[in-house]
Design a protein around this motif. Structure first.
Motif, PDB file in Angstrom:
ATOM      1  N   VAL A 278       0.868  -1.088   0.100  1.00  0.00           N
ATOM      2  CA  VAL A 278       0.038  -0.123  -0.122  1.00  0.00           C
ATOM      3  C   VAL A 278       0.811   1.240   0.119  1.00  0.00           C
ATOM      4  N   MET A 279       2.031   1.403   0.739  1.00  0.00           N
ATOM      5  CA  MET A 279       2.795   2.307   0.908  1.00  0.00           C
ATOM      6  C   MET A 279       3.498   2.625  -0.564  1.00  0.00           C
ATOM      7  N   VAL A 280       4.133   1.429  -0.964  1.00  0.00           N
ATOM      8  CA  VAL A 280       4.693   1.489  -2.275  1.00  0.00           C
ATOM      9  C   VAL A 280       3.870   2.143  -3.250  1.00  0.00           C
ATOM     10  N   GLU A 281       2.717   1.685  -3.403  1.00  0.00           N
ATOM     11  CA  GLU A 281       1.619   1.845  -4.450  1.00  0.00           C
ATOM     12  C   GLU A 281       1.280   3.527  -4.095  1.00  0.00           C
ATOM     13  N   ALA A 282       1.194   4.105  -2.973  1.00  0.00           N
ATOM     14  CA  ALA A 282       0.835   5.507  -2.609  1.00  0.00           C
ATOM     15  C   ALA A 282       2.068   6.311  -3.190  1.00  0.00           C
ATOM     16  N   ASP A 283       3.300   5.883  -2.888  1.00  0.00           N
ATOM     17  CA  ASP A 283       4.311   6.623  -3.312  1.00  0.00           C
ATOM     18  C   ASP A 283       4.485   6.745  -4.937  1.00  0.00           C
ATOM     19  N   LEU A 284       4.263   5.588  -5.670  1.00  0.00           N
ATOM     20  CA  LEU A 284       4.196   5.457  -7.040  1.00  0.00           C
ATOM     21  C   LEU A 284       2.945   6.591  -7.711  1.00  0.00           C
ATOM     22  N   ARG A 285       1.870   6.457  -6.883  1.00  0.00           N
ATOM     23  CA  ARG A 285       0.897   7.446  -7.321  1.00  0.00           C
ATOM     24  C   ARG A 285       1.463   8.820  -7.008  1.00  0.00           C
ATOM     25  N   LEU A 286       1.877   9.255  -5.946  1.00  0.00           N
ATOM     26  CA  LEU A 286       2.225  10.598  -5.696  1.00  0.00           C
ATOM     27  C   LEU A 286       3.312  11.067  -6.766  1.00  0.00           C
ATOM     28  N   SER A 287       4.351  10.117  -7.183  1.00  0.00           N
ATOM     29  CA  SER A 287       5.511  10.517  -7.967  1.00  0.00           C
ATOM     30  C   SER A 287       4.734  10.854  -9.313  1.00  0.00           C
ATOM     31  N   ALA A 288       3.833  10.045  -9.663  1.00  0.00           N
ATOM     32  CA  ALA A 288       3.111  10.302 -11.058  1.00  0.00           C
ATOM     33  C   ALA A 288       2.143  11.553 -10.855  1.00  0.00           C
ATOM     34  N   ASP A 289       1.357  11.669  -9.989  1.00  0.00           N
ATOM     35  CA  ASP A 289       0.829  13.005  -9.947  1.00  0.00           C
ATOM     36  C   ASP A 289       1.503  14.211  -9.883  1.00  0.00           C
ATOM     37  N   ASN A 290       2.693  14.187  -9.474  1.00  0.00           N
ATOM     38  CA  ASN A 290       3.566  15.416  -9.353  1.00  0.00           C
ATOM     39  C   ASN A 290       4.632  15.541 -10.480  1.00  0.00           C
ATOM     40  N   GLY A 291       4.445  14.583 -11.456  1.00  0.00           N
ATOM     41  CA  GLY A 291       5.313  14.406 -12.854  1.00  0.00           C
ATOM     42  C   GLY A 291       6.752  13.881 -12.427  1.00  0.00           C
ATOM     43  N   GLY A 292       6.680  12.991 -11.479  1.00  0.00           N
ATOM     44  CA  GLY A 292       7.993  12.361 -11.068  1.00  0.00           C
ATOM     45  C   GLY A 292       8.166  11.224 -11.839  1.00  0.00           C
ATOM     46  N   ILE A 293       9.703  10.791 -11.878  1.00  0.00           N
ATOM     47  CA  ILE A 293      10.139   9.699 -12.395  1.00  0.00           C
ATOM     48  C   ILE A 293      10.815   8.725 -11.003  1.00  0.00           C
TER      49      ILE A 293
ATOM     50  N   ASP B  96      13.338   8.785  -6.794  1.00  0.00           N
ATOM     51  CA  ASP B  96      12.357   9.538  -7.303  1.00  0.00           C
ATOM     52  C   ASP B  96      12.789  10.856  -7.576  1.00  0.00           C
ATOM     53  N   VAL B  97      12.541  11.421  -8.708  1.00  0.00           N
ATOM     54  CA  VAL B  97      12.785  12.852  -9.020  1.00  0.00           C
ATOM     55  C   VAL B  97      11.857  13.394  -9.909  1.00  0.00           C
ATOM     56  N   ILE B  98      11.508  14.646  -9.284  1.00  0.00           N
ATOM     57  CA  ILE B  98      10.623  15.562 -10.165  1.00  0.00           C
ATOM     58  C   ILE B  98      11.440  16.238 -11.359  1.00  0.00           C
TER      59      ILE B  98
END
Length: 141
Positions: A16-31, A47-49
């Motif tokens: 759940v934590m990993v999936e939330a981190d991936l969503r947060l990254s994607a939502d902020n234009g991160g890689i 993880d970088v924006i």
């Protein structure tokens, strides 16, 4: 990196934590990327924006760098940060990289300072319950 997670409000990793981190990254234009050795063993994550952080086109944000315990203090973190910075300069024409580091992680603070990042804020409390310093580095190509 359970030792890193133990510093924050959620001391154990979960899917759940990993999936939330991936969503947060994607939502902020991160890689969000895994760091692997040639044999496919995961050594860490980064993880970088890459641009547009806080509306500034030439500012990037290093959201996360975690290196698994057995692979620390051998230059891997340095090499990853150098590669990310080189990519930010070459591909995204970035001049400034910002990051954050938890105040209760003195080894990470020392690492970032050795990498040329300056602490530019006092401790700040975040919505996730962590307290961190903001860091900044000017980079050039």
């Amino acid at each position: 990196c359970e030792d890193f997670l133990a510093l924050g409000p959620q001391p154990k990793a979960s899917m759940v934590m990993v999936e939330a981190d991936l969503r947060l990254s994607a939502d902020n234009g991160g890689i969000f990327c895994g760091i692997y050795d040639p044999g496919g063993v995961m050594l860490g994550v980064v993880d970088v924006i890459p641009s547009g952080y806080e509306g500034e086109a030439q500012v990037a944000f290093l959201e996360l760098l975690m290196i698994a315990q057995p692979y620390r203090s051998v230059g891997l973190g340095r090499d990853v940060v150098n590669a990310v910075e080189a990519d930010l300069i070459r591909v995204h024409k970035i001049h400034t990289v910002r990051a954050g580091v938890q105040v209760n992680n003195p080894r990470a603070i020392q690492f970032w300072q050795r990498m040329g990042y300056a602490v530019v804020s006092g401790p700040q409390l975040y919505n996730d319950g962590t307290t961190a310093y903001q860091l900044r580095k000017e980079i050039t190509g």
